[in-house]
Scaffold this motif. Structure first.
Motif, PDB file in Angstrom:
ATOM      1  N   SER A  77      47.779  -0.793  37.788  1.00 32.84           N
ATOM      2  CA  SER A  77      46.973   0.082  38.337  1.00 32.84           C
ATOM      3  C   SER A  77      45.923  -0.403  39.302  1.00 32.84           C
ATOM      4  O   SER A  77      45.669   0.279  40.440  1.00 32.84           O
ATOM      5  N   VAL A  78      45.398  -1.748  39.100  1.00 40.81           N
ATOM      6  CA  VAL A  78      44.422  -2.065  39.649  1.00 40.81           C
ATOM      7  C   VAL A  78      44.826  -3.477  40.249  1.00 40.81           C
ATOM      8  O   VAL A  78      45.341  -4.325  39.372  1.00 40.81           O
TER       9      VAL A  78
ATOM     10  N   THR B 131      36.827  -6.603  41.500  1.00 41.77           N
ATOM     11  CA  THR B 131      37.728  -5.239  42.366  1.00 41.77           C
ATOM     12  C   THR B 131      38.281  -4.403  41.327  1.00 41.77           C
ATOM     13  O   THR B 131      38.105  -3.286  41.272  1.00 41.77           O
ATOM     14  N   GLN B 132      38.874  -5.130  40.327  1.00 44.08           N
ATOM     15  CA  GLN B 132      39.892  -4.368  39.470  1.00 44.08           C
ATOM     16  C   GLN B 132      38.879  -3.563  38.481  1.00 44.08           C
ATOM     17  O   GLN B 132      39.240  -2.604  38.008  1.00 44.08           O
ATOM     18  N   GLN B 133      37.753  -4.035  37.952  1.00 42.58           N
ATOM     19  CA  GLN B 133      36.938  -3.368  37.225  1.00 42.58           C
ATOM     20  C   GLN B 133      36.265  -2.304  37.699  1.00 42.58           C
ATOM     21  O   GLN B 133      36.030  -1.236  37.310  1.00 42.58           O
ATOM     22  N   GLU B 134      35.984  -2.394  39.118  1.00 43.21           N
ATOM     23  CA  GLU B 134      35.401  -1.415  39.940  1.00 43.21           C
ATOM     24  C   GLU B 134      36.538  -0.115  40.141  1.00 43.21           C
ATOM     25  O   GLU B 134      36.107   1.127  39.740  1.00 43.21           O
ATOM     26  N   GLY B 135      37.602  -0.680  40.113  1.00 42.90           N
ATOM     27  CA  GLY B 135      38.432   0.360  40.180  1.00 42.90           C
ATOM     28  C   GLY B 135      38.943   1.016  38.962  1.00 42.90           C
ATOM     29  O   GLY B 135      39.008   2.441  38.908  1.00 42.90           O
ATOM     30  N   LEU B 136      38.960   0.308  37.874  1.00 39.05           N
ATOM     31  CA  LEU B 136      39.147   1.065  36.693  1.00 39.05           C
ATOM     32  C   LEU B 136      38.126   1.876  36.210  1.00 39.05           C
ATOM     33  O   LEU B 136      38.054   3.020  35.682  1.00 39.05           O
ATOM     34  N   LEU B 137      36.766   1.797  36.804  1.00 40.20           N
ATOM     35  CA  LEU B 137      35.652   2.536  36.612  1.00 40.20           C
ATOM     36  C   LEU B 137      35.870   3.993  37.260  1.00 40.20           C
ATOM     37  O   LEU B 137      35.764   4.967  36.792  1.00 40.20           O
TER      38      LEU B 137
ATOM     39  N   LEU C  66      38.838   5.072  38.160  1.00 39.15           N
ATOM     40  CA  LEU C  66      39.980   5.795  37.457  1.00 39.15           C
ATOM     41  C   LEU C  66      39.710   6.387  36.002  1.00 39.15           C
ATOM     42  O   LEU C  66      40.093   7.604  35.932  1.00 39.15           O
ATOM     43  N   LEU C  67      38.987   5.670  35.280  1.00 37.56           N
ATOM     44  CA  LEU C  67      38.939   6.168  33.749  1.00 37.56           C
ATOM     45  C   LEU C  67      37.434   6.408  33.357  1.00 37.56           C
ATOM     46  O   LEU C  67      37.393   6.837  32.353  1.00 37.56           O
ATOM     47  N   GLY C  68      36.490   6.063  34.037  1.00 33.27           N
ATOM     48  CA  GLY C  68      35.087   5.838  33.766  1.00 33.27           C
ATOM     49  C   GLY C  68      34.516   7.191  33.234  1.00 33.27           C
ATOM     50  O   GLY C  68      34.171   7.506  32.310  1.00 33.27           O
ATOM     51  N   LYS C  69      34.766   8.246  34.118  1.00 30.59           N
ATOM     52  CA  LYS C  69      34.457   9.743  33.984  1.00 30.59           C
ATOM     53  C   LYS C  69      34.765  10.247  32.651  1.00 30.59           C
ATOM     54  O   LYS C  69      34.374  10.721  31.774  1.00 30.59           O
ATOM     55  N   ILE C  70      36.240  10.058  32.483  1.00 32.67           N
ATOM     56  CA  ILE C  70      36.986  10.657  31.205  1.00 32.67           C
ATOM     57  C   ILE C  70      36.636   9.892  29.964  1.00 32.67           C
ATOM     58  O   ILE C  70      36.462  10.473  28.734  1.00 32.67           O
ATOM     59  N   LEU C  71      36.480   8.496  29.936  1.00 31.63           N
ATOM     60  CA  LEU C  71      36.013   7.895  28.780  1.00 31.63           C
ATOM     61  C   LEU C  71      34.786   8.026  28.477  1.00 31.63           C
ATOM     62  O   LEU C  71      34.382   7.874  27.454  1.00 31.63           O
ATOM     63  N   LYS C  72      33.734   8.543  29.224  1.00 33.17           N
ATOM     64  CA  LYS C  72      32.483   8.905  28.897  1.00 33.17           C
ATOM     65  C   LYS C  72      32.107  10.125  28.165  1.00 33.17           C
ATOM     66  O   LYS C  72      31.476  10.637  27.682  1.00 33.17           O
ATOM     67  N   ARG C  73      33.463  10.922  28.720  1.00 31.96           N
ATOM     68  CA  ARG C  73      33.327  12.398  28.214  1.00 31.96           C
ATOM     69  C   ARG C  73      34.487  12.957  27.287  1.00 31.96           C
ATOM     70  O   ARG C  73      33.989  14.139  26.501  1.00 31.96           O
TER      71      ARG C  73
END
Length: 605
Positions: free
Chosen positions: A132-133, A139-145, A147-154
């Motif tokens: 996916s990244v 760059t991959q870490q920024e892309g994962l954030l 993609l998934l950051g909002k839902i993983l936090k909530r």
């Protein structure tokens, strides 16, 4: 449609792991290998290794876990009410300006102890992604954030034990060529402690000494640290259905105040009411302390109030570099410090405690550096006085607000000893510090007031502990009997009203109620007879308020009329508020109207 492969195993008697790999044609993948007691989870460019002492990782991804109530939570997360999880991306750091910076240096090693101390005490997840990244790791870490950051936090699924739904929720955000690797680590010993404490707390609330000894023995046998025990207990207590709404409302008020940078008098009254309600409902103060610590900064409290200035002035005398200028703490100084301590507690002003802690630290450093040991002894006298004050305040609040509180002779011994010490400092000091504020509290019930007045007269007269214990126990027994009779009367009457009953019906009701409670002595029966008559009057007053006064008060916003009824009806304020809450829920009225009336009443008072 994706598939999942799962692997389960144990590192040792403490750490257990669950690995889930999700992707299309996942059954074709070989994603792990064992090496002795270790485990390697791998994919192109990514790897996690588990060995006997910790976890090693490189590649993209990170870790996440549910926040435990009471942990050091970042302020940015605390201010967002929907954020419930901690997320750490490998190689990501915050700059001084608060901006998140990504690095390609994502490799590292984390001991298991650190995982369960810095994250969740029981369950922590690690992950990485392929397909996916792309690009450099930063760059991959920024892309994962993204993609998934909002839902993983909530997402609430992080706290669930089954990862199937969590993986489904996350995989839907990734591309169809992606593979998602999830590792969940469980601390089995901490989990066993949590399950026993949850069972005991949810069953008893106030855990009996014998049962608590079981919990202590389990912690000792499993070698669980005191800090982890405390974290687990606070998280379990917060999760109780009676505790969480009160704590969450307290948190919401503090968040709003922090964002605005000030606390109004109305909001302060609401916070005080919630704390009092918490004490009455046996909600532990430890649930509020992290919120006060994180959200109540100096700017929310009046700067350098008189009691803070007095505290700085007195304690600075201990810290003079010139020994000849080091002031002796006089009796008057100690009295001023105790009054400052009381005022700081009333204002929930932690600046006072910070000053005391800083003074203690400096004194300790100087004594270790060769200063006169008398410096530490003078400070110890102050801290001992504070300790007496806090213990007495806790016991007095329990007597005042906790229904059917357990009264022990050791507690009365401590109160009598502290009373004598405070009276030696200044006559009447004990009552000024510990009783006057509670006796003026609008939410103090009739039985709580009786217990405090009984205690005050007994301390003044030097009454024997056994006599005082008997008197307080009689009041507590009557309080318990009052609650039983009220419950029975409401069950028997149901939709009927006292005013509709005739003499024969009242007598039949009296016989039914008295027969349903355990009355051993003649004194108990006489007390029950008296309470029965009082409760008939109380229920009639309650009916009048709910049918005639309260609808008019809500319709016309008559806060003064409500306050007049509370002052003259003889009903406890807590009890009336419970009736009002039930009335509003039953009639479907907006709760905002009732809350507005209560705020207006607090201003009137």
């Amino acid at each position: 449609m994706h598939q999942e492969l799962r692997l389960h195993g144990h590192i040792d008697d403490a750490v257990e792991y669950f690995v889930t790999v999700a992707g299309r044609d996942a059954q074709r993948f070989h994603f792990y290998e064992r090496s002795g007691d270790g485990l390697r989870i791998f994919a192109p460019g990514n790897e996690i290794r588990l060995d006997a002492t910790g976890l090693t990782h490189w590649g993209n991804g990170g870790s996440f876990c549910a926040y435990m109530h009471g942990v050091e939570q970042p302020l940015a997360d605390l201010l967002k009410k929907d954020v419930c999880n901690r997320l750490v991306l490998f190689g990501a750091r915050y700059r001084d300006n608060g901006e998140l910076q990504f690095s390609s240096d994502t490799g590292g090693r984390i001991p298991y102890d650190s995982i369960f101390e810095e994250g969740h005490a029981i369950s922590n997840c690690f992950f990485f992604v392929t397909g996916s990244v792309y690009g450099a790791l930063a760059t991959q870490q920024e892309g994962l954030l993204c993609l998934l950051g909002k839902i993983l936090k909530r997402t609430a699924r992080v706290a669930e034990s089954d990862d199937a739904r969590l993986v489904d929720e996350l995989f839907g955000l990734l591309g169809h060529k992606s593979y998602f690797y999830l590792l969940r680590l469980i601390h089995k010993k901490h989990l066993a402690y949590q399950e026993l404490f949850r069972d005991l707390y949810f069953r008893y609330r106030a855990i009996p000494d014998g049962e608590f000894e079981r919990l202590r023995a389990l912690a000792q046998r499993l070698d669980i640290s005191q800090s982890q025990q405390r974290r687990i207990r606070i998280a379990v207590m917060y999760s109780h259905r009676d505790n969480r709404p009160v704590v969450d409302e307290y948190r919401d008020i503090l968040v709003d105040c922090h964002l605005r940078g000030a606390i109004s008098r109305q909001e302060n009254a609401r916070l005080t009411r919630l704390k009092t309600l918490a004490t009455r409902n046996k909600i532990p103060p430890a649930l509020f302390e992290p919120l006060d610590r994180h959200l109540r900064y100096d700017k929310l409290v009046d700067q350098e109030q008189d009691y803070i200035a007095a505290t700085r002035e007195i304690l600075s005398g201990l810290l003079q570099d010139n020994p000849r200028l080091s002031a002796v703490i006089t009796r008057e100084d100690l009295v001023r410090l105790l009054h400052s301590k009381r005022q700081a507690l009333l204002n929930r002003d932690y600046l006072f405690d910070q000053i005391v802690l800083e003074t203690s630290r400096i004194c300790d450093e100087r004594v270790h550096g060769g200063a006169d040991i008398a410096l530490a002894e003078r400070l110890r006298g102050i801290l001992d006085a504070f300790d007496h004050f806090e213990r007495c305040l806790k016991e007095i609040n329990n007597l005042a607000f906790m229904v059917t509180v357990r009264i022990q002779e050791t507690m009365l011994t401590e109160l009598q000893r502290s009373y004598r010490q405070f009276e030696r400092l200044q006559p009447g000091l004990f009552e000024e510090l510990l009783l006057s504020d509670v006796l003026c509290n609008r939410f103090l019930g009739s039985y709580g007031r009786r217990k405090l007045l009984c205690l005050r007269e007994a301390l003044r007269a030097g009454m024997a502990r056994a006599v005082l214990l008997t008197q307080l126990q009689q009041i507590t027994d009557e309080e318990r009997l009052h609650g039983q009779l009220l419950h029975l009367l409401k069950q028997l009457l149901q939709a009927d009203y006292v005013s509709d009953l005739q003499g024969a019906a009242v007598e039949l009701l009296r016989q039914q109620v008295l027969a349903a409670v355990d009355l051993v002595t003649a004194e108990q029966r006489a007390c029950a007879e008296r309470l029965f008559r009082q409760l008939l009057v109380q229920l009639e007053t309650e009916r009048y308020y709910l049918q005639q006064l309260l609808p008019r008060i809500l319709r016309q916003r008559l806060a003064e009329l409500r306050e007049d009824f509370l002052l003259n009806s003889g009903l406890d304020r807590f009890y009336v508020e419970e009736l009002e809450n039930a009335y509003v829920a039953r009639t479907g009225l907006a709760t905002e109207v009732l809350e507005q009336l209560r705020r207006q009443a607090a201003e009137i008072a």
